[in-house]
Design an enzyme around this catalytic site. Structure first.
Site, PDB file in Angstrom:
ATOM      1  N   ASP A 218       0.828  -1.198   0.000  1.00 27.84           N
ATOM      2  CA  ASP A 218       0.000   0.000   0.000  1.00 27.84           C
ATOM      3  C   ASP A 218       0.868   1.257   0.000  1.00 27.84           C
ATOM      4  O   ASP A 218       1.869   1.325   0.718  1.00 27.84           O
ATOM      5  CB  ASP A 218      -0.853  -0.038   1.279  1.00 27.84           C
ATOM      6  CG  ASP A 218      -1.928   1.017   1.317  1.00 27.84           C
ATOM      7  OD1 ASP A 218      -2.704   1.098   0.361  1.00 27.84           O
ATOM      8  OD2 ASP A 218      -1.999   1.756   2.318  1.00 27.84           O
TER       9      ASP A 218
ATOM     10  N   GLU B 237       1.652  -0.408  -5.003  1.00 27.88           N
ATOM     11  CA  GLU B 237       0.698   0.639  -5.361  1.00 27.88           C
ATOM     12  C   GLU B 237       1.479   1.944  -5.381  1.00 27.88           C
ATOM     13  O   GLU B 237       1.768   2.515  -4.332  1.00 27.88           O
ATOM     14  CB  GLU B 237      -0.441   0.729  -4.338  1.00 27.88           C
ATOM     15  CG  GLU B 237      -1.489   1.748  -4.734  1.00 27.88           C
ATOM     16  CD  GLU B 237      -2.150   2.498  -3.577  1.00 27.88           C
ATOM     17  OE1 GLU B 237      -3.202   3.108  -3.807  1.00 27.88           O
ATOM     18  OE2 GLU B 237      -1.603   2.506  -2.455  1.00 27.88           O
TER      19      GLU B 237
HETATM   20  C1  GLC Z   1      -4.270   3.166  -0.444  1.00 32.06           C
HETATM   21  C2  GLC Z   1      -5.499   2.289  -0.487  1.00 32.06           C
HETATM   22  C3  GLC Z   1      -6.672   3.062   0.023  1.00 32.06           C
HETATM   23  C4  GLC Z   1      -6.392   3.497   1.443  1.00 32.06           C
HETATM   24  C5  GLC Z   1      -5.067   4.246   1.530  1.00 32.06           C
HETATM   25  C6  GLC Z   1      -4.638   4.419   2.939  1.00 32.06           C
HETATM   26  O1  GLC Z   1      -4.362   4.235  -1.295  1.00 32.06           O
HETATM   27  O2  GLC Z   1      -5.706   1.806  -1.795  1.00 32.06           O
HETATM   28  O3  GLC Z   1      -7.850   2.325  -0.047  1.00 32.06           O
HETATM   29  O4  GLC Z   1      -7.409   4.338   1.899  1.00 32.06           O
HETATM   30  O5  GLC Z   1      -4.027   3.574   0.865  1.00 32.06           O
HETATM   31  O6  GLC Z   1      -4.161   3.202   3.459  1.00 32.06           O
END
Ligand code: GLC
Ligand code: CA
Length: 554
Positions: A201, A243
Site C-alpha cells: 500500500d 501501489e
Molecule cells: C491506499 C489504499 C486506500 C487506502 C489508503 C490508505 O491508497 O488503496 O484504499 O485508503 O491507501 O491506506
C-alpha cells in the site's frame, strides 16, 4: 528467460473478505465463507488472489487502519481459518497476495498509544512528530475535501503527528531501522503462513522522507531493495506488487535497473489514459501511455487494471482531458471524488453496455502485463452512490437472488447489498449468469482461459501496427518466434482497417482468430482487410502458411 516467474502471466483477482461471503450469518464476510467460494474462483480461471486488509482494525478506512499486523480480525475468523483458506488456495494452485499496509497504523494501534503516552517509550520514534505546527501542515493531503491537514495535534503527546492519509492513520517513521525491521518481521510472518507476496500500500509514501522540515520529500528507493531481498531469502517466488501512482519517468526507480526492487507495479498511467481513450474513442492517449511505461526490467511486470477499490484517479490527466472523462463516465458531482476521480464501478460507467464492457476487458487483458480483476466486475456489478466516498463500489458480492444476494443470512449486512435498479442482485448475480452461456461471467471465463494461452502478452515485446485511424488500435506481441495481434475498435461505428504485416515471411500469413472462426487471409503481399463492428475486438495469432496446411492435414 526462465518461465517460473509466475507473476509474468498471472490473472489476479482482488477481493475484500468483509464483503465476499458470510458463512456464520453475522452479516460480515469471513474466511470460512471465502474458502467455500474458492472453487468458484478457480472456475473463472484466476491464478492468484489479492486480499484487502483483514487484520484487526477499527475499520475507519475499510481496514487500511490496522491495530495488529499479526492477526485476523475476529469478525473474519481466526488465524486458523486463514491457514485453512491459504491451504485451500494452494490445493487449487492459486497464489495468494495480501495487502501490506505499513505506511501508517491505526491511531488505536498499541504502538501509537504507547508513543503518545510516554515520550521515552521506544515507540515514540516509530512515528513522526513535531513540537510546533509545521508550515506545510495544510498541504499534501491524499483525500482533499475530506482530510483537512497532514499534521494533527495530539493532546496527550503535546505534539503534532504526521499523517499522509486520514488523521486516524499516523504515519510510521519508515526511515527508522527498527520500523524497517518490524516490516520485515510482518512479511516473514505471513510468508510463513503461505502467502506468495504482498500488494504494498502507498509505496511512494512508505519510502518518502518524513518530518516537519521536509517540504519536498525525496524517495528512498533503496528501501525497496531491502524489502524484496528479504522476501526472496525467505521465499523464492514471493513478490511485491506496489501501489505507486507515479510519473513514468520514475518507474525504473521503483523496479530497479536490474529488477531488484519491486517485481510488480500497478500501471496507473495506462489506467487513466485507457479511460480517456474509451471516453474519446481515440487510441492515441493509450498508445502514448503504453510507450511511456514500456521500459521495465525483464523480470518486472505491470499490473493492468480497470477499476479497483478506490476512486478511478484521473489526477495525471490535464484538466481538459479529465473533464472529458468526467463528462463521459461520471458527470454528476456525486459520482466524483477528491476533485480528481470517479468513484463508480465499471459497469454503470459504461452504461451496462455489454459491447463496451467486453471491449474494456479485452483491452485490459491484452495490455502488456498481468490483469487484475476486481471482484464483482466479472458479473458487471453496479454501485450505490448513497454510500460515502469509496464505499459505493465496495458492496457485497452478488451470488444469487436469495435475500441480500445470498451474501449473508443476516438482515444487516456490513454494507447494504444493491437491491434496486438494473444492478440489483435480482438481475445481476452469479447463479443466473452461471446458467447462461452468453452471460458476462461465462464470457469472462472464456476470455481468461484464452488469455492464459497467450503468454506472449506477459513475456513478449509489443509494437503498434498502423490502422490508419486512431479509433482502432492494433498491437502485436512477439515472443520466441510466436506472434499475436489484437485489434480494438474504440468507436461506436463499424470500421474497416487494412493491416500490413511487414515482417519477413509474413506477407502471406493468415491471422487465426482465437475467439471465433472468422480468420483473416490476405492476398499475396497485400494488407489484411478487417471489418470490426462497433466496439469490436479481435484476438489473432499470426500464422505462416504452413500452419494452414497443417490444419487441413488433420
Ligand atoms: C491506499 C489504499 C486506500 C487506502 C489508503 C490508505 O491508497 O488503496 O484504499 O485508503 O491507501 O491506506
Ligand atoms: Ca461472518
Amino acid at each position: 528467460m526462465i518461465n517460473d516467474l509466475w507473476y509474468k502471466n498471472a490473472v489476479i483477482y482482488c477481493l475484500s473478505v468483509a464483503t465476499y461471503m458470510d458463512a456464520n450469518g453475522d452479516g460480515i464476510g469471513d474466511f470460512q465463507g471465502l474458502t467455500r467460494r474458492l472453487d468458484y474462483l478457480q472456475g473463472i480461471g484466476v491464478t492468484a488472489l489479492w486480499l484487502m486488509p483483514f487484520q484487526p482494525s477499527p475499520f475507519k478506512d475499510d481496514g487500511y487502519d490496522i491495530v495488529d499486523y499479526y492477526g485476523v480480525d475476529s469478525r473474519y475468523g481466526t488465524l486458523g481459518d486463514f491457514v485453512e483458506f491459504a491451504h485451500g488456495c494452494r490445493q487449487r494452485g492459486m497464489r495468494l497476495l495480501i495487502d501490506l499496509v505499513v505506511n501508517h497504523t491505526s491511531n488505536e494501534h498499541p504502538w501509537f498509544k504507547e508513543a503518545r503516552r510516554d515520550p521515552k517509550s521506544k515507540y515514540r520514534e516509530w512515528y513522526v512528530w513535531s513540537k510546533k505546527k509545521p508550515r506545510n501542515a495544510a498541504s499534501g493531503m491524499v483525500f482533499p475535501g475530506v482530510q483537512k491537514s497532514t499534521w494533527t495535534h495530539d493532546q496527550t503527546a503535546k505534539a503534532y503527528y504526521f499523517h499522509r492519509f486520514y488523521d486516524f492513520q499516523p504515519d510510521l517513521n519508515t526511515a527508522n531501522p527498527k520500523v524497517q525491521a518490524e516490516i520485515l518481521k510482518i512479511m516473514g510472518f505471513w510468508l510463513q503462513l503461505g502467502v506468495s507476496g504482498f500488494r504494498m500500500d502507498a509505496v511512494p509514501f512508505v519510502i518518502a522522507e518524513k518530518g516537519p522540515e521536509i517540504a519536498r520529500p525525496k524517495e528512498q528507493y533503496e528501501m525497496l531493495r531491502g524489502f524484496t531481498q528479504f522476501l526472496n531469502w525467505r521465499e523464492g517466488e514471493a513478490i511485491i506488487l506496489g501501489e505507486a501512482n507515479v510519473l513514468p519517468d520514475t518507474d525504473m526507480e521503483y523496479f530497479g535497473g536490474a529488477g531488484e526492487r519491486l517485481q510488480m507495479m500497478f500501471n496507473f498511467e495506462v489506467n487513466q489514459n485507457l479511460f480517456l481513450a474509451l471516453a474519446t474513442s481515440d487510441s492515441r492517449p493509450l498508445v502514448k501511455a503504453m510507450r511511456a511505461t514500456k521500459s521495465r526490467p525483464a523480470t518486472a511486470q505491470w499490473g493492468q487494471f480497470l477499476r479497483n477499490h478506490d476512486e478511478l484517479d484521473l489526477g495525471r490527466l490535464n484538466e481538459a482531458d479529465r473533464e472529458t472523462v468526467f463528462a463521459a463516465f461520471g458527470a454528476d458531482l456525486d459520482m466524483q471524488l477528491y476533485g480528481r476521480g470517479i468513484r463508480r464501478r465499471l459497469a454503470p460507467m459504461l452504461q451496462g453496455d455489454r459491447r463496451r464492457l467486453e471491449l474494456a476487458y479485452s483491452l485490459m487483458m491484452t495490455l502488456p502485463g498481468t490483469p487484475v480483476i476486481r471482484y464483482g466486475d466479472e458479473i458487471g456489478m453496479g454501485d450505490d452512490l448513497h454510500l460515502p466516498e469509496r464505499n459505493c463500489a465496495r458492496t457485497p458480492m452478488q451470488w444469487s437472488t436469495e435475500p441480500h444476494a445470498g451474501f449473508t443470512k443476516n438482515d444487516k449486512p456490513i454494507l447494504p447489498t444493491i437491491s434496486v435498479g438494473p444492478y440489483g442482485f435480482q438481475h445481476v448475480n452469479v447463479a443466473a449468469q452461471r446458467r447462461d452461456p452468453n452471460s458476462l461471467l461465462n464470457w469472462m471465463e472464456r476470455t481468461i482461459r484464452m488469455r492464459k494461452e497467450v503468454p506472449e502478452i506477459g513475456w513478449g515485446d509489443f509494437s503498434f501496427i498502423s490502422t490508419g485511424t486512431p479509433q482502432v488500435l492494433a498491437m502485436r506481441y512477439d515472443w520466441r518466434n510466436n506472434s499475436v495481434l489484437f485489434v480494438h475498435n474504440l468507436s461506436s461505428e463499424p470500421r474497416e482497417v487494412r493491416l500490413a504485416l511487414k515482417r519477413e515471411g509474413e506477407a502471406d500469413c493468415i491471422l487465426a482468430n482465437l475467439l471465433s472462426d472468422d480468420h483473416s487471409r490476405a492476398e499475396k503481399g497485400a494488407p489484411h482487410h478487417i471489418l470490426v463492428e462497433p466496439y469490436g475486438y479481435r484476438w489473432y495469432r499470426v500464422c505462416g502458411l504452413d500452419y494452414l496446411l497443417k490444419r487441413s492435414d488433420t
